[in-house]
Write a protein that holds these residues in place. Structure first.
Motif, short mmCIF file in Angstrom:
data_model
loop_
_atom_site.label_atom_id
_atom_site.label_comp_id
_atom_site.label_asym_id
_atom_site.label_seq_id
_atom_site.Cartn_x
_atom_site.Cartn_y
_atom_site.Cartn_z
N ARG A 204 4.26 12.44 3.41
CA ARG A 204 3.74 11.25 2.74
C ARG A 204 4.30 9.99 3.39
NH1 ARG A 204 4.78 8.40 -2.32
NH2 ARG A 204 2.83 7.92 -3.40
N LYS A 205 5.43 9.51 2.90
CA LYS A 205 5.99 8.28 3.43
C LYS A 205 6.46 8.45 4.88
CE LYS A 205 8.28 5.79 0.57
NZ LYS A 205 9.34 5.24 -0.33
N ALA A 206 6.94 9.64 5.23
CA ALA A 206 7.49 9.87 6.58
C ALA A 206 6.43 9.88 7.67
CB ALA A 206 8.26 11.18 6.61
N THR A 207 5.16 9.80 7.30
CA THR A 207 4.10 9.79 8.31
C THR A 207 4.13 8.53 9.17
OG1 THR A 207 2.56 8.77 6.76
CG2 THR A 207 2.53 11.17 6.91
N GLY A 208 4.68 7.44 8.63
CA GLY A 208 4.67 6.16 9.34
C GLY A 208 3.41 5.36 9.12
N VAL A 209 2.46 5.91 8.36
CA VAL A 209 1.23 5.19 8.04
C VAL A 209 1.20 4.95 6.54
CG1 VAL A 209 0.00 6.12 10.03
CG2 VAL A 209 -0.14 7.31 7.83
N SER A 210 0.13 4.32 6.07
CA SER A 210 0.05 4.00 4.65
C SER A 210 0.00 5.28 3.81
CB SER A 210 -1.19 3.15 4.35
OG SER A 210 -2.36 3.93 4.48
N ILE A 211 0.51 5.18 2.60
CA ILE A 211 0.47 6.32 1.69
C ILE A 211 -0.97 6.71 1.39
CG2 ILE A 211 0.96 7.02 -0.69
CD1 ILE A 211 3.63 5.53 -0.41
N ALA A 212 -1.85 5.73 1.27
CA ALA A 212 -3.26 6.03 1.01
C ALA A 212 -3.85 6.87 2.13
CB ALA A 212 -4.06 4.73 0.85
N ARG A 213 -3.51 6.54 3.37
CA ARG A 213 -4.02 7.31 4.51
C ARG A 213 -3.42 8.72 4.52
NH1 ARG A 213 -6.84 6.33 9.07
NH2 ARG A 213 -6.42 7.62 10.89
N ALA A 214 -2.12 8.81 4.25
CA ALA A 214 -1.47 10.12 4.20
C ALA A 214 -2.08 10.99 3.11
CB ALA A 214 0.03 9.95 3.98
N ASP A 215 -2.38 10.40 1.98
CA ASP A 215 -2.95 11.16 0.88
C ASP A 215 -4.39 11.60 1.16
OD1 ASP A 215 -0.64 11.13 -0.58
OD2 ASP A 215 -1.25 9.52 -1.94
N MET A 216 -5.15 10.80 1.91
CA MET A 216 -6.50 11.21 2.30
C MET A 216 -6.43 12.46 3.18
SD MET A 216 -8.63 7.70 3.14
CE MET A 216 -10.07 8.66 3.64
#
Length: 342
Positions: A204-216
């Motif tokens: 989630r947060k560790a992706t380095g991108v927005s949480i919305a993008r990670a959740d998609m």
């Protein structure tokens, strides 16, 4: 750790110095040796993210990974080793060699980088793909395999694996060929093989991108998991599905994995089952830590005409035993009984 941030650095180091990924291991290796004696119908499954990350992003991991293998071997000497171990983030040769150190006779490996790189399959909408970030590792392909390994004392009679669509990921996670590995294992006393699956879903947060993008990306991965398991594991087969699900305590991710369309229809989740037992069972500090993190899960479902009963949950290498020096996750073992319904 999530295993995400190091992948970006490793990828660029690979561009400069050659691909860091080693040769792909055999699909299933079967060392010599007899199957150990087991109580008919008894099955124990451990899920363990071992943080097997390569140098130079992770330093001094070799000794900890070797220690994990040796501790599992020590459990074997005591006759308390888990029958099956699901490893996540086993990216390096040292992580994969845990199987040999621990004495497991059967080993299966998850998707390789090529399994994702050699397909043009897309899953995400165009607006998602058009916003892909090079600097976050979303457009340069897979540089590592899935990091998924299944170790077993009992014969692995069949395997199936699936890499998520190349664009079904977010941020640094895109550099690994995440997906699902399913093994069918011949458990002594069971009338038919039990399907045991392993996965590691998008962080989630560790992706380095927005949480919305990670959740998609997470939602798409869950959809692919449901479709894949529904296709390869029929309802007449008992299923244990473990791994690092990166759920945490976020309502949307909980809903995607256990809601109206769960990853394992008709299944139960080990931690929920253990903490909801009646009468209540004591929850020690190690299990409380696993619960607090909320990422390492096992879902289970019985086959038609049989029962699959959870009998115990244990953390072999807990906090007091230096478990967090071995990995940033505490691996836990779920003990089951597989029995015909009388």
């Amino acid at each position: 750790m999530s295993g995400a941030r190091w992948l970006m650095a490793a990828a660029f180091l690979a561009v400069l110095g050659g691909n860091i990924a080693g040769p792909a291991p055999a699909e299933v290796s079967i060392p010599r040796g007899a199957i150990p004696q087991a109580i008919p119908g008894a099955l124990s499954v451990m899920t363990y993210n071992v943080a097997g990350l390569p140098f130079p992003v992770a330093l001094n991991r070799t000794s900890s990974l070797q220690e994990i293998g040796l501790r599992l071997a020590n459990l074997r000497e005591q006759g308390t080793q888990p029958h099956v171990v699901l490893l996540q983030e086993a990216f390096t040769p040292e992580a994969k060699s845990i199987a040999t150190l621990a004495g497991y006779r059967y080993v299966a490996f998850g998707p390789a980088a090529a399994d994702a790189n050699e397909t043009d399959r897309t899953a995400m909408p165009g607006v998602f793909r058009s916003a892909a970030s090079f600097i976050k590792g979303e457009t340069i392909g897979k540089w590592q395999d899935s990091g998924l390994v299944v170790l077993s004392d009992f014969p692995i009679v069949r395997t199936a694996k699936m890499a998520f669509a190349p664009d079904a990921c977010a941020g640094y996670d895109c550099l690994a060929a995440k997906g699902v590995l399913v093994t069918w294992i011949r458990v002594p006393g069971a009338s038919k093989p039990v399907a045991i699956a392993n996965t590691h879903l998008n962080s989630r947060k560790a992706t380095g991108v927005s949480i919305a993008r990670a959740d998609m990306a997470y939602a798409e991965q869950c959809r692919e998991v449901r479709a894949f398991l529904g296709r390869v594991v029929n309802r007449d087969t008992a299923l244990v599905f473990g791994g690092d699900f990166n759920i945490g305590h976020f309502a949307n991710r909980i809903a995607l994995t256990t809601g109206p369309a769960p990853l394992v229809p008709g299944g139960q989740e080990v931690i929920a089952q253990e903490t909801g037992a009646a009468p209540p069972r004591p929850v020690n500090a190690d299990l409380k830590s696993v619960i607090k993190r909320g990422k390492d899960k096992q879902f289970f479902r019985a086959a038609s005409g049989t029962s699959l009963t959870l009998t115990d949950v244990r953390v072999p290498f807990g906090i007091a035993a230096g478990g967090f020096k071995l990995s940033d996750h505490l691996g836990y073992v779920a003990d089951y009984r597989v029995e015909p319904i009388q």
